[in-house]
Scaffold this motif. Sequence first.
Motif, PDB file in Angstrom:
ATOM      1  N   UNK A  32     -36.676 -52.148   5.159  1.00 54.25           N
ATOM      2  CA  UNK A  32     -36.822 -52.383   6.585  1.00 54.25           C
ATOM      3  C   UNK A  32     -36.045 -53.630   6.992  1.00 54.25           C
ATOM      4  N   UNK A  33     -35.819 -53.765   8.271  1.00 53.72           N
ATOM      5  CA  UNK A  33     -35.069 -54.914   8.774  1.00 53.72           C
ATOM      6  C   UNK A  33     -35.802 -56.224   8.486  1.00 53.72           C
ATOM      7  N   UNK A  34     -35.079 -57.279   8.154  1.00 54.17           N
ATOM      8  CA  UNK A  34     -35.728 -58.583   7.982  1.00 54.17           C
ATOM      9  C   UNK A  34     -36.183 -59.146   9.320  1.00 54.17           C
ATOM     10  N   UNK A  35     -37.066 -60.132   9.235  1.00 59.57           N
ATOM     11  CA  UNK A  35     -37.671 -60.697  10.443  1.00 59.57           C
ATOM     12  C   UNK A  35     -36.640 -61.283  11.401  1.00 59.57           C
ATOM     13  N   UNK A  36     -35.506 -61.753  10.885  1.00 60.69           N
ATOM     14  CA  UNK A  36     -34.514 -62.389  11.761  1.00 60.69           C
ATOM     15  C   UNK A  36     -33.936 -61.415  12.789  1.00 60.69           C
ATOM     16  N   UNK A  43     -19.026 -63.744  23.490  1.00 61.06           N
ATOM     17  CA  UNK A  43     -20.169 -63.347  22.674  1.00 61.06           C
ATOM     18  C   UNK A  43     -20.818 -64.570  22.019  1.00 61.06           C
ATOM     19  N   UNK A  44     -22.143 -64.582  22.027  1.00 62.52           N
ATOM     20  CA  UNK A  44     -22.856 -65.700  21.410  1.00 62.52           C
ATOM     21  C   UNK A  44     -22.570 -65.767  19.909  1.00 62.52           C
ATOM     22  N   UNK A  45     -22.768 -66.930  19.351  1.00 61.88           N
ATOM     23  CA  UNK A  45     -22.584 -67.116  17.908  1.00 61.88           C
ATOM     24  C   UNK A  45     -23.569 -66.233  17.152  1.00 61.88           C
ATOM     25  N   UNK A  46     -23.113 -65.544  16.094  1.00 60.97           N
ATOM     26  CA  UNK A  46     -24.043 -64.735  15.306  1.00 60.97           C
ATOM     27  C   UNK A  46     -25.160 -65.604  14.731  1.00 60.97           C
ATOM     28  N   UNK A  47     -26.416 -65.194  14.885  1.00 63.47           N
ATOM     29  CA  UNK A  47     -27.521 -66.018  14.382  1.00 63.47           C
ATOM     30  C   UNK A  47     -27.586 -66.065  12.857  1.00 63.47           C
ATOM     31  N   UNK A  97     -28.231 -54.835  17.297  1.00 64.07           N
ATOM     32  CA  UNK A  97     -27.290 -54.052  16.510  1.00 64.07           C
ATOM     33  C   UNK A  97     -27.767 -53.914  15.071  1.00 64.07           C
ATOM     34  N   UNK A  98     -28.036 -55.037  14.415  1.00 64.61           N
ATOM     35  CA  UNK A  98     -28.374 -54.982  12.997  1.00 64.61           C
ATOM     36  C   UNK A  98     -29.754 -54.377  12.761  1.00 64.61           C
ATOM     37  N   UNK A  99     -30.680 -54.546  13.698  1.00 60.06           N
ATOM     38  CA  UNK A  99     -31.994 -53.927  13.571  1.00 60.06           C
ATOM     39  C   UNK A  99     -31.896 -52.408  13.623  1.00 60.06           C
ATOM     40  N   UNK A 100     -31.062 -51.912  14.512  1.00 58.89           N
ATOM     41  CA  UNK A 100     -30.959 -50.468  14.702  1.00 58.89           C
ATOM     42  C   UNK A 100     -30.364 -49.745  13.495  1.00 58.89           C
ATOM     43  N   UNK A 101     -29.577 -50.460  12.710  1.00 61.20           N
ATOM     44  CA  UNK A 101     -28.942 -49.808  11.566  1.00 61.20           C
ATOM     45  C   UNK A 101     -29.961 -49.261  10.576  1.00 61.20           C
ATOM     46  N   UNK A 102     -31.132 -49.849  10.519  1.00 53.67           N
ATOM     47  CA  UNK A 102     -32.126 -49.415   9.531  1.00 53.67           C
ATOM     48  C   UNK A 102     -32.706 -48.036   9.847  1.00 53.67           C
ATOM     49  N   UNK A 137     -27.842 -59.217  21.414  1.00 52.64           N
ATOM     50  CA  UNK A 137     -26.839 -58.262  20.928  1.00 52.64           C
ATOM     51  C   UNK A 137     -26.836 -58.141  19.410  1.00 52.64           C
ATOM     52  N   UNK A 138     -26.747 -59.266  18.727  1.00 52.18           N
ATOM     53  CA  UNK A 138     -26.622 -59.203  17.267  1.00 52.18           C
ATOM     54  C   UNK A 138     -27.873 -58.610  16.637  1.00 52.18           C
ATOM     55  N   UNK A 139     -29.033 -59.083  17.054  1.00 51.19           N
ATOM     56  CA  UNK A 139     -30.272 -58.597  16.459  1.00 51.19           C
ATOM     57  C   UNK A 139     -30.481 -57.114  16.728  1.00 51.19           C
TER      58      UNK A 139
END
Length: 319
Positions: free
Chosen positions: A297-301, A201-205, A70-75, A66-68
């Motif tokens: 671009x999105x970072x590798x995380x 929800x899992x802990x944000x990485x 979401x944040x990946x798509x923002x780019x 979920x977290x990845x």
Amino acid sequence: MSQSQSQHTNTHVTHDVEPLGPDSLTWRLFGDWRGLLQGPWAGSMQNMHPKLGAAVEAHSTFFEERWQRLFRSLYPIGGVVFDGDRAPATGREVRDYHRGIHGVDAKGRRYNALDPDVFFWAHATFVMGTVLVQRHFGDPLTDAQKELLWAEAIRWYAMYGMPMHDVPPTWTAFQVYWDHMCQEVLEDNPATRAVLDLRHLDKPPYFPWLPDTAWRAFQYPVGVAFEWLTVGMYDESVRRLLGYRWTGTDERLMRLVHAAVRTGWKLVPFERRFHPRARAAWQRARGALPADAPLVQTPARNLPPERYRDSPRHYVPGR
């Protein structure tokens, strides 16, 4: 919007539509960090579209990352607004991630992620979400600003290279479309409920230093708070569809949240308000970065799980 099938080969030429720039209202409103407050609203509203929800349920990796996700798509999504002359290429890139996503849902209905009515609905939630962020956490837009925002949203949508013939021409027409969707088309489905299930929800990485015990202490109240914010942003017809109630007390509490966020937001430096893709665009616009600087671009995380990185359905920079 019509419910037309398999029209995704009929694309609109984007080179004759000017991408949005720093003089636009959209640049000033879209892509700031307050947008995260309406993330569950946007995700649930999108998934309530029967075809979109079916596609997410069958094909998306969202529920395992979920977290990845979401944040990946923002780019790339932000890039369709903020990439200037490169925005049409970004828009086509986003569109093409959806190729090949099709099937038949549990009720026997066919879906395709590139059906115009599906793709446009996602765009509609981005625009309405921008309005709602201002209504609930900023300075509510005037009618004239909404008309301007929608005129810019048409240019924004053109960047995807999707059919344009059924796009509502004015904000007023868009509101007719929106009300029709909320009252007659959207449905309660598993993909929607999964988005709203925030209490476990899992802990944000992004916070590896946060002890698991501390996250478990915050996990449930944070989930409850975000679900409450989401319900407050729904149209009343959507609340009824999902079985929620919104009382006068809820509305008064929402106004307090509005006042707190609006006041605190004014203390944040302008460029720090924006997501990195948008922030870099503002820096290019004022000459702090070269006009042809590489897009952020999105970072590798935030990358998808290893087994998905060769798939053309996923945004993986440098692939």
